[in-house]
Design a protein around this motif. Structure first.
Motif, PDB file in Angstrom:
ATOM      1  N   CYS A 143       0.821  -1.216   0.000  1.00 38.26           N
ATOM      2  CA  CYS A 143       0.000   0.000   0.000  1.00 38.26           C
ATOM      3  C   CYS A 143       0.855   1.266   0.000  1.00 38.26           C
ATOM      4  O   CYS A 143       0.524   2.253  -0.668  1.00 38.26           O
ATOM      5  N   ALA A 199       2.272   1.871  -3.497  1.00 37.36           N
ATOM      6  CA  ALA A 199       1.247   2.412  -4.393  1.00 37.36           C
ATOM      7  C   ALA A 199       0.971   3.883  -4.096  1.00 37.36           C
ATOM      8  O   ALA A 199       0.846   4.706  -5.018  1.00 37.36           O
ATOM      9  N   VAL A 206       2.190   3.265 -10.636  1.00 40.32           N
ATOM     10  CA  VAL A 206       1.470   2.804  -9.447  1.00 40.32           C
ATOM     11  C   VAL A 206       1.335   1.283  -9.445  1.00 40.32           C
ATOM     12  O   VAL A 206       1.582   0.621  -8.430  1.00 40.32           O
ATOM     13  N   ALA A 222       3.080  -1.084  -6.660  1.00 32.88           N
ATOM     14  CA  ALA A 222       2.296  -1.928  -5.759  1.00 32.88           C
ATOM     15  C   ALA A 222       2.733  -3.386  -5.869  1.00 32.88           C
ATOM     16  O   ALA A 222       2.863  -4.087  -4.851  1.00 32.88           O
TER      17      ALA A 222
END
Length: 238
Positions: free
Chosen positions: A53, A56, A126, A130
């Motif tokens: 998390c 990301a 992103v 992640a």
């Protein structure tokens, strides 16, 4: 900067650049909580969540923060996610949270998480950030789990003991007693046991890497330096 492929990210996180076996980052929680499978799995899952998390989130804001506030912003993101996982563990796995103690909030300062945020997530997309966090976290968690499994097995002669702390009352029957009347091996569950097991795992990985490299050279038809010298002199490879 071009984004690496998902296969390469998986190989890097799980094997080639594993945080616990290659980078040797985050060793304090790795060694401090790996005296049983349930402790190792609990901290491993928490680390995976925060790492994936945070990567990301960092990739999402990387174009919006200046150099002056970049690192503080990364730390705030990691701290917020660590607080979330801490509150979730207090709500659903409180006894395990008490056992893990200070190592849960210390995820905020884990070098693996901040290092991936700075070295990878701040430079890539992103989705790949992640995935990188997921693979790095999984690699770290697998090392934790293997060390915890070996230490629990040697220290208590059991496997899966206390899994009800993580998965609820239904997991209370998962415990496997491998040795009857096992007296226990104290060294395995003490901190020196964690160092010994981790050292053996690192040695095993290095040996496997050496074997794979030698096999790749043999398949490529590379001739050792001593053989090349013999060819130059005799013209024959024996």
């Amino acid at each position: 900067m071009s984004d690496p492929g998902y296969r390469e990210l998986a190989l890097q996180g799980l094997w080639k650049n594993n945080p616990g076996l290659v980078q040797l980052l985050g060793l304090c929680p790795l060694l401090g909580t790996s005296n049983s499978m349930v402790n190792a799995l609990g901290l491993g899952l928490a680390t995976i969540f925060v790492l994936a998390c945070s990567n990301a989130a960092v990739a999402l804001i990387r174009g919006s923060v200046t150099e002056a506030v970049r690192l503080p912003a990364f730390v705030l993101i990691i701290a917020a996610l660590t607080t979330c996982i801490e509150l979730l563990m207090q709500a659903w796995t409180y006894e395990l949270y008490q056992i893990l103690g200070i190592f849960i909030p210390l995820i905020t300062t884990n070098c693996v998480i901040l290092g991936r945020a700075e070295a990878f997530a701040s430079r890539h997309s992103v989705a790949r950030s992640a995935f990188d966090g997921l693979m790095m976290g999984t690699g770290f968690a697998l090392v934790l789990l293997v060390v915890g499994t070996v230490r629990e097995l040697l220290g208590h002669g059991t496997l899966l003991a206390g899994m009800n702390l993580l998965f609820g009352p239904a997991a209370a029957t998962w415990k496997i007693q491998l040795f009857a009347n096992y007296p226990g091996f104290l060294l395995a569950i003490l901190p020196p046991g964690a160092f010994l097991v981790l050292g053996l795992l690192i040695a095993l990985k290095n040996r496997i890497d050496e074997s794979l490299a030698e096999r790749a050279k043999a398949q490529a038809g590379d001739v050792p330096a001593t053989e090349r010298q013999r060819v130059r002199v005799t013209g024959v490879i024996e």
